[in-house]
Design an enzyme around this catalytic site. Sequence first.
Site, PDB file in Angstrom:
ATOM      1  N   ARG A 218      -3.907 -10.005   4.854  1.00  0.00           N
ATOM      2  CA  ARG A 218      -4.129 -10.170   3.409  1.00  0.00           C
ATOM      3  C   ARG A 218      -2.873  -9.651   2.701  1.00  0.00           C
ATOM      4  O   ARG A 218      -2.554  -8.459   2.779  1.00  0.00           O
ATOM      5  CB  ARG A 218      -5.367  -9.387   2.965  1.00  0.00           C
TER       6      ARG A 218
ATOM      7  N   LYS B 165       0.837  -1.205   0.000  1.00  0.00           N
ATOM      8  CA  LYS B 165       0.000   0.000   0.000  1.00  0.00           C
ATOM      9  C   LYS B 165       0.872   1.255   0.000  1.00  0.00           C
ATOM     10  O   LYS B 165       1.929   1.315   0.630  1.00  0.00           O
ATOM     11  CB  LYS B 165      -0.935  -0.004   1.216  1.00  0.00           C
TER      12      LYS B 165
END
Length: 254
Positions: free
Chosen positions: A238, A204
Site C-alpha cells: 500500500r 511512515k
Amino acid sequence: MGILNLTPDSFSDGGKFNNEKSALEHAEKLINDGASIIDIGPQSTRPNAEFLDGDEEIRRIGNIISSVKKEFPETLISLDTFYAETVKFGFNEGIDIVNDISGGQFDDDMFDAVAETKLPYILMHINPSYKTMHEKTSFADITLSVNQYFSKKTDELLKKGIKDIILDPGFGFGKTVEDQMKMIDEVEFFDFGNFPLLIGISRKSFIYKPLGKSALEINEETQKLHMKVLKQGAKILRVHDVAEARKTIDDFLK
C-alpha cells in the site's frame, strides 16, 4: 495498492485530492504508474487528525467511488473506513474491498456489514480504540502479539462467513520504531502464511524520523524495505509512490 486520500488533513498529501476532478486525475496517475488497486480514504488516521462520523465520510466521498469505477472499471477499489454505514454506502457505489484499520473495534456493526456485502476484508492490527490507536504499546514480542490478535479476529470473521481476508500488521499505529523494524525482519512469520499479507509502510515516521528526513525524502529507503518484505511473502504494497513501488515489484519478479 495506490493511496487516494480525500482528506484535507492527511499528513503527506492533505487537501490535494478531495474533490471529484482532482481525485479522478490522481486515480488515473496511480493506475498509469502501475496500481491495480486504488485505496480511497475519506478520513485521515494520522495522529491528531480531525475525527469524522460516518455521515461526514459519506458526504466527503460523494460520487468519487462510482466515478473512479466508471472511468477505470478494471481497477479494484478498496475503501478505507472503520464505519459499517460507510461500507454499505461504498458497496452500493461499487467498491471491491473493505480496508478497515480498526479490526472491527471502532464500530460493533462492522463485521456484520462486511459479511452482508461478501466483500474481501483487510484486517489490520491496532490498539482497541480510536483514542488509543496511536499510543505506543509495550510488547514482549511484537510478532507473537500481532499473531495472537490475527488468530482471534480471523476466527471471528470466519464464524460470520467472511473467508476472503487480507492481513495488515499495522505499521505506524501504536508501535515503537524498534518493534516496527523487528516486524519488517519477521514478516514471513505473520499468521504463518494462512492469509495474504498487505504491508503499508509508505511515508511512515518509523522510517524517516530516525534518519532526520521528511516523509517525502525516504523513497530509496522505503523501496529497500519493500523488497525485503516481498522476499518474505508480502502480496500487496500500500503506497503513495506507485511508480517506484511498481519498479521494486518488477525487480522482485525478475
